[in-house]
Design a protein around this motif. Structure first.
Motif, PDB file in Angstrom:
ATOM      1  N   THR A  24       0.839  -1.204   0.000  1.00 46.79           N
ATOM      2  CA  THR A  24       0.000   0.000   0.000  1.00 46.79           C
ATOM      3  C   THR A  24       0.870   1.248   0.000  1.00 46.79           C
ATOM      4  O   THR A  24       0.641   2.192  -0.767  1.00 46.79           O
ATOM      5  CB  THR A  24      -0.931   0.008   1.225  1.00 46.79           C
ATOM      6  OG1 THR A  24      -1.794  -1.130   1.170  1.00 46.79           O
ATOM      7  CG2 THR A  24      -1.784   1.269   1.249  1.00 46.79           C
ATOM      8  N   GLY A  25       1.893   1.267   0.861  1.00 45.84           N
ATOM      9  CA  GLY A  25       2.813   2.402   0.884  1.00 45.84           C
ATOM     10  C   GLY A  25       3.556   2.559  -0.420  1.00 45.84           C
ATOM     11  O   GLY A  25       3.782   3.681  -0.896  1.00 45.84           O
ATOM     12  N   ALA A  28       1.043   3.958  -3.024  1.00 48.39           N
ATOM     13  CA  ALA A  28       0.697   5.334  -2.675  1.00 48.39           C
ATOM     14  C   ALA A  28       1.830   6.280  -3.005  1.00 48.39           C
ATOM     15  O   ALA A  28       1.607   7.414  -3.460  1.00 48.39           O
ATOM     16  CB  ALA A  28       0.345   5.425  -1.196  1.00 48.39           C
ATOM     17  N   ASN A  29       3.068   5.836  -2.805  1.00 48.80           N
ATOM     18  CA  ASN A  29       4.213   6.690  -3.130  1.00 48.80           C
ATOM     19  C   ASN A  29       4.260   7.015  -4.619  1.00 48.80           C
ATOM     20  O   ASN A  29       4.627   8.123  -5.010  1.00 48.80           O
ATOM     21  CB  ASN A  29       5.510   6.002  -2.697  1.00 48.80           C
ATOM     22  CG  ASN A  29       6.727   6.861  -2.963  1.00 48.80           C
ATOM     23  OD1 ASN A  29       6.823   7.989  -2.508  1.00 48.80           O
ATOM     24  ND2 ASN A  29       7.662   6.330  -3.729  1.00 48.80           N
ATOM     25  N   ILE A  31       1.651   7.358  -6.578  1.00 46.18           N
ATOM     26  CA  ILE A  31       0.628   8.382  -6.801  1.00 46.18           C
ATOM     27  C   ILE A  31       1.137   9.749  -6.361  1.00 46.18           C
ATOM     28  O   ILE A  31       0.965  10.758  -7.066  1.00 46.18           O
ATOM     29  CB  ILE A  31      -0.663   8.016  -6.053  1.00 46.18           C
ATOM     30  CG1 ILE A  31      -1.263   6.723  -6.634  1.00 46.18           C
ATOM     31  CG2 ILE A  31      -1.684   9.158  -6.132  1.00 46.18           C
ATOM     32  CD1 ILE A  31      -2.446   6.201  -5.852  1.00 46.18           C
ATOM     33  N   LEU A  32       1.783   9.795  -5.198  1.00 48.62           N
ATOM     34  CA  LEU A  32       2.318  11.064  -4.709  1.00 48.62           C
ATOM     35  C   LEU A  32       3.373  11.607  -5.659  1.00 48.62           C
ATOM     36  O   LEU A  32       3.380  12.801  -5.984  1.00 48.62           O
ATOM     37  CB  LEU A  32       2.914  10.873  -3.310  1.00 48.62           C
ATOM     38  CG  LEU A  32       1.941  10.559  -2.174  1.00 48.62           C
ATOM     39  CD1 LEU A  32       2.708  10.339  -0.878  1.00 48.62           C
ATOM     40  CD2 LEU A  32       0.923  11.674  -2.001  1.00 48.62           C
ATOM     41  N   LEU A 151      -5.677   2.974  -1.015  1.00 56.79           N
ATOM     42  CA  LEU A 151      -5.189   3.867  -2.069  1.00 56.79           C
ATOM     43  C   LEU A 151      -6.236   4.888  -2.496  1.00 56.79           C
ATOM     44  O   LEU A 151      -5.890   5.887  -3.141  1.00 56.79           O
ATOM     45  CB  LEU A 151      -4.746   3.050  -3.285  1.00 56.79           C
ATOM     46  CG  LEU A 151      -3.428   2.287  -3.124  1.00 56.79           C
ATOM     47  CD1 LEU A 151      -3.095   1.556  -4.411  1.00 56.79           C
ATOM     48  CD2 LEU A 151      -2.292   3.221  -2.756  1.00 56.79           C
ATOM     49  N   ALA A 154      -5.179   8.209  -1.286  1.00 58.82           N
ATOM     50  CA  ALA A 154      -3.973   8.865  -1.811  1.00 58.82           C
ATOM     51  C   ALA A 154      -4.273  10.005  -2.783  1.00 58.82           C
ATOM     52  O   ALA A 154      -3.649  11.075  -2.687  1.00 58.82           O
ATOM     53  CB  ALA A 154      -3.059   7.823  -2.457  1.00 58.82           C
TER      54      ALA A 154
END
Length: 412
Positions: A24-25, A28-29, A31-32, A151, A154
């Motif tokens: 998940t992290g 998400a990274n 997307i960021l 997500l 995010a």
């Protein structure tokens, strides 16, 4: 690379502890890294002396290499393992982020964004394959639903963080921060993620021939195309709506910018609800019926929006309510289409993850591009194109559902 015609799965080792949270992290990274800078985009243009019409290309080049890179990482991870391809891609993402922060011209910035996209692609291509490596199909569907639910937050967080960075720091600081976050992700991957590919081919053969064989197998599979093309239609609808909605809601229907942001967050809430419901219902009704339910929700809501707008005219409450129902249907269907497409053949998990991710990204690009063909700010055109993607997805799914079900039963 394993023979794509071989369909015998290797025994699965116990999944690493905290794998869902780690992935998940990781996702998400990405997307960021791709979107956190958007609130700073006008400032980027002013600082680098770029015309306004050039600025959207900063997102286009990212998603171009993000889509194409998946086609490279996926089959290579089937041959060389998930871990080296994933970590190597994240290193490229760090280099791309630092290059963005140091860019002195728009040309350099565009090349740097392309490098970012190429690095971020490793997470999508190998991360989905890792889920299928570590879990059986039902567990993988549940894990993917939980990851998807997390997500959903995010895309809401990214512009908020980007806005704070733009307000209190500089646009370059955002890329330094993004690079730093990715370094932390790399360290976590090194410490916590073992290799999940549980076997190596006895006779790998030439690399390009192996890649071509894997993709050829998938493109000939009616079941893979059922899941992959449905995902393409879903993301065409999602990004088509998101691209047209600002002009319709802000310019035509005159809602405020802050109000608009809140309404879009409600739409993300629908996806969150659908993903959580998918995780809960998965063991009870099965993957195929979950996709049926999700497709039905998307068709009824999107076609309903088109019919209502054509008959009664646009209404903000109706648009948002039906968008939430559509997003709930997406949350029910999309995590399961991903798991099924990736896992069509245990020998091609990486290639399946890559090709399904490519189709998803291509669908988003197609949905956004279609808006250029119609008048901006017209609520009826938004509703008609939104409804059209839902009908396309339903046709793809229900005309190929039997083949998809047969393929799944053969893998049980």
């Amino acid at each position: 690379m394993l023979d794509p015609e071989s369909q015998v799965p290797l025994p699965k080792a116990p999944p690493p502890a905290g794998l869902v949270l780690l992935l998940t992290g990781l996702f998400a990274n990405g997307i960021l890294a791709g979107t956190m800078y958007l609130p700073s985009l006008p400032t980027v243009g002013d600082d680098l002396g770029a015309a306004d019409q050039i600025l959207p290309l900063t997102l286009t080049v990212f998603f171009a290499t993000y889509a194409g890179g998946q086609l490279i990482y996926g089959p290579l991870s089937d041959r060389y393992g998930r871990r080296p391809l994933l970590i190597g891609g994240q290193v490229i993402l760090v280099l791309g982020s630092l290059a963005c922060a140091l860019s002195g011209s728009m040309t350099a910035f565009l090349w740097s964004r392309a490098l970012q996209g190429l690095g971020a692609a490793s997470a999508m291509a190998t991360g989905r394959a890792i889920v299928n490596d570590a879990y059986d199909r039902k567990q993988a569907a549940r894990a993917t639903s939980l990851i998807s639910a997390a997500l959903a937050i995010a895309p809401v967080i990214a512009p908020v963080l980007g806005g704070l960075i733009e307000h209190y720091l500089t646009w370059r600081s955002g890329f330094w921060i993004s690079g730093g976050i990715t370094v932390v992700v790399i360290l976590l991957l090194i410490l916590l993620l073992p290799e999940t590919l549980s076997g190596r081919p006895a006779g790998p053969g030439p690399l390009l021939r192996g890649i071509a064989a894997a993709y050829g197998y998938l493109l000939r599979s009616r079941a893979f195309l059922a899941f992959g093309l449905l995902n393409l239609a879903i993301f065409a609808g999602l990004h088509g709506f998101n691209a047209a909605a600002p002009s319709v809601l802000i310019d035509t229907l005159h809602i405020g910018v802050v109000h608009y942001g809140l309404l879009m967050a409600i739409g993300s809430g629908g996806y969150l609800a659908g993903s959580l419901l998918s995780s809960w219902l998965g063991r009870r009704i099965g993957l195929l019926r979950l996709i049926d339910l999700g497709v039905l929700c998307m068709v009824l809501s999107a076609v309903g929006l088109a019919a209502y707008t054509a008959i009664a005219g646009p209404d903000v409450a109706v648009i948002i309510a039906l968008r939430v129902l559509w997003a709930t249907g997406m949350g029910l269907a999309q995590p399961n289409t991903v798991v099924a497409a990736v896992g069509i053949n245990p020998a091609t998990l990486g290639a399946g993850a890559a090709l399904s991710g490519f189709l998803q990204t291509a669908g988003g690009g197609m949905g956004s591009a279609v808006n250029a063909l119609f008048p901006a700010g017209d609520p009826l055109f938004l509703a008609l194109t939104f409804g059209g993607t839902a009908v396309l997805g339903a046709i793809i799914w229900w005309s190929n559902r039997a083949a998809a079900g047969q393929a799944l039963s053969e893998r049980e």
